[in-house]
Write a protein that holds these residues in place. Structure first.
Motif, PDB file in Angstrom:
ATOM      1  N   ALA A 148       0.815  -1.217   0.000  1.00 33.60           N
ATOM      2  CA  ALA A 148       0.000   0.000   0.000  1.00 33.60           C
ATOM      3  C   ALA A 148       0.848   1.266   0.000  1.00 33.60           C
ATOM      4  O   ALA A 148       0.426   2.301  -0.526  1.00 33.60           O
ATOM      5  CB  ALA A 148      -0.935  -0.002   1.209  1.00 33.60           C
ATOM      6  N   TRP A 149       2.046   1.209   0.577  1.00 39.07           N
ATOM      7  CA  TRP A 149       2.887   2.406   0.636  1.00 39.07           C
ATOM      8  C   TRP A 149       3.293   2.860  -0.759  1.00 39.07           C
ATOM      9  O   TRP A 149       3.121   4.033  -1.121  1.00 39.07           O
ATOM     10  CB  TRP A 149       4.117   2.135   1.497  1.00 39.07           C
ATOM     11  N   PHE A 160       6.444  10.193   4.148  1.00 35.26           N
ATOM     12  CA  PHE A 160       5.722   9.079   4.758  1.00 35.26           C
ATOM     13  C   PHE A 160       5.703   9.355   6.263  1.00 35.26           C
ATOM     14  O   PHE A 160       6.756   9.615   6.857  1.00 35.26           O
ATOM     15  CB  PHE A 160       6.448   7.749   4.523  1.00 35.26           C
ATOM     16  N   PHE A 161       4.538   9.242   6.888  1.00 37.71           N
ATOM     17  CA  PHE A 161       4.399   9.550   8.308  1.00 37.71           C
ATOM     18  C   PHE A 161       3.646   8.415   8.991  1.00 37.71           C
ATOM     19  O   PHE A 161       2.529   8.081   8.612  1.00 37.71           O
ATOM     20  CB  PHE A 161       3.626  10.860   8.474  1.00 37.71           C
ATOM     21  N   PHE A 162       4.284   7.800   9.989  1.00 36.24           N
ATOM     22  CA  PHE A 162       3.628   6.693  10.685  1.00 36.24           C
ATOM     23  C   PHE A 162       4.223   6.497  12.066  1.00 36.24           C
ATOM     24  O   PHE A 162       5.287   7.032  12.395  1.00 36.24           O
ATOM     25  CB  PHE A 162       3.733   5.402   9.877  1.00 36.24           C
ATOM     26  N   CYS A 179      10.883   2.232   4.750  1.00 32.97           N
ATOM     27  CA  CYS A 179      11.963   3.206   4.594  1.00 32.97           C
ATOM     28  C   CYS A 179      12.705   3.012   3.273  1.00 32.97           C
ATOM     29  O   CYS A 179      13.126   3.989   2.642  1.00 32.97           O
ATOM     30  CB  CYS A 179      12.929   3.116   5.765  1.00 32.97           C
ATOM     31  N   SER A 180      12.851   1.771   2.839  1.00 31.14           N
ATOM     32  CA  SER A 180      13.528   1.522   1.555  1.00 31.14           C
ATOM     33  C   SER A 180      12.685   2.015   0.386  1.00 31.14           C
ATOM     34  O   SER A 180      13.215   2.570  -0.587  1.00 31.14           O
ATOM     35  CB  SER A 180      13.849   0.038   1.401  1.00 31.14           C
ATOM     36  N   VAL A 181      11.368   1.837   0.473  1.00 33.54           N
ATOM     37  CA  VAL A 181      10.479   2.353  -0.574  1.00 33.54           C
ATOM     38  C   VAL A 181      10.582   3.875  -0.634  1.00 33.54           C
ATOM     39  O   VAL A 181      10.679   4.474  -1.716  1.00 33.54           O
ATOM     40  CB  VAL A 181       9.022   1.922  -0.312  1.00 33.54           C
ATOM     41  N   ALA A 182      10.580   4.511   0.544  1.00 32.90           N
ATOM     42  CA  ALA A 182      10.681   5.970   0.594  1.00 32.90           C
ATOM     43  C   ALA A 182      11.983   6.459  -0.039  1.00 32.90           C
ATOM     44  O   ALA A 182      11.989   7.394  -0.855  1.00 32.90           O
ATOM     45  CB  ALA A 182      10.572   6.443   2.034  1.00 32.90           C
TER      46      ALA A 182
END
Length: 401
Positions: A148-149, A160-162, A179-182
């Motif tokens: 979903a990210w 990204f905030f979680f 974090c890797s996707v970001a």
């Protein structure tokens, strides 16, 4: 230890976490005090005009105004940064001041934020209400769905905030994956780590860019003061966060910083013991209730991931007893555990999120997050866990469970 050793990263970075928590950031005055000094001052004086000019120009290291620097606050910032494994930290007036600053300092109209749907009520309010007022688009997703990210990313996605574990449903986010996707898309990851703190989990080790805190919780640990913190790289803190903080003023009071400094000295021991107590209490309660959520128990859907990311799984868990009437009956029957909406305290505390911490949210948002009318959140403290078990045993029976 010399007077300035605690501020010397070439030395303190080699210390182990427990030593950093006790001595990191210590900056003694000419009096050589053992406990950190409390500097209750709004401003500073200078011996000559050129000194103050150089300080305001950033050419001379020193204090200018307590909205920007204060010796006691600086000690707290250095200690938190050390414990977090961060280059820099800026202390804030509260946890929500930290969350707001961490987002607004880097966002502008037209930007987009992807946030986890499971979050503290005020954090969801930032995503659902505050950011859109300034023309910042937001999307909330199921943080447990790794796909979903990336699916939520838009060309204008900046953050990204979680939070992990999440408040109050204890959702666990796969830190390394998210974090890797970001990073692959040039997105800044902001992690709310208040439920764990660096004693139990260090998001920067998994690739996070920014870690934000309510230091009111486990860091203070004894329900005394409000405080917050934002950690990141030196460049990000200096170039992105500091201009926002300098001009909006969500700074931490020196007295509050001093109290949190004292709390950090025992954070590691408290967090681990409270985590042990929470697992023991959760195992005791789980057979009695329809649903119990704690990442330290095998029944949690991301139990194994939590054990990979966390040293221990924290003092907080949630249980669903079915409806509000049953939840209130259980709370009213407590004798030892306090009814309170705080967490991280050495005292065991219990609350009903739907009518307290998440009361300001719409019913639709609460349903989306899983904050039901029967959900209760408990912070397990440092009392003898057998006494807490006996209290919950009585309260569960009184509620018909």
């Amino acid at each position: 230890m010399k007077k300035t050793t605690g501020m010397d990263r070439s030395i303190t970075a080699k210390w182990r976490p427990a030593t950093q928590a006790v001595r990191g950031g210590t900056w003694r005055s000419e009096h050589g005090e053992t406990s950190e000094a409390l500097f209750l001052t709004s401003g500073y004086t200078y011996d000559d005009a050129q000194t103050v000019a150089d300080r305001f120009a950033g050419e001379d290291a020193g204090m200018t105004y307590s909205r920007l620097q204060n010796p006691t606050v600086a000690m707290l910032e250095e200690r938190i940064a050390l414990m977090e494994g961060a280059e820099a930290c800026r202390a804030q007036a509260s946890g929500m001041a930290a969350m707001t600053a961490a987002l607004l300092c880097q966002l502008s109209a037209g930007d987009h934020v992807v946030g986890a749907r499971a979050a503290f009520g005020s954090c969801r309010w930032l995503l659902d209400h505050l950011l859109p007022r300034f023309g910042i688009e937001t999307s909330v997703i199921d943080s447990a769905d790794n796909n979903a990210w990336e699916a939520a990313i838009r060309p204008n996605t900046k953050v990204f905030f979680f939070e992990t574990p999440a408040n109050p449903t204890l959702d666990i986010v796969d830190l390394a994956h998210v974090c890797s996707v970001a990073k692959a898309h040039g997105i800044v990851t902001v992690v709310d780590n208040a439920f764990a703190t660096s004693a139990l989990q260090r998001p920067l080790d998994f690739g996070a860019d920014v870690v934000a805190y309510s230091a009111t919780k486990l860091m203070d640990g004894q329900g005394r003061v409000l405080a917050g913190a934002v950690c990141g790289s030196q460049q990000w803190v200096d170039d992105v966060l500091l201009p926002f903080q300098r001009n909006t003023g969500p700074n931490c009071a020196p007295f509050n910083a001093w109290v949190v400094l004292k709390g950090l000295e025992t954070l590691d021991m408290r967090a681990r013991r409270q985590s042990e107590n929470a697992v023991a209490l959760g195992k005791f309660i789980e057979p009695r209730v329809p649903k119990l959520l704690h990442p330290g128990l095998p029944s949690h859907p991301r139990h194994e991931l939590a054990l990979e990311q966390m040293v221990a799984t924290g003092p907080i868990f949630a249980l669903d007893v079915g409806d509000r009437a049953t939840a209130f009956a259980l709370l009213d029957a407590l004798e030892l555990v306090d009814i309170s909406n705080n967490i991280g305290d050495t005292r065991s505390l219990m609350c009903h999120p739907a009518s307290t911490t998440h009361a300001g949210m719409t019913q639709e948002a609460r349903d989306e997050m899983g904050v039901t009318e029967g959900l209760l959140r408990i912070n397990v403290g440092l009392e003898d866990v057998e006494d807490v078990k006996e209290d919950l045993d009585r309260a569960l029976a009184a509620a018909g469970l």
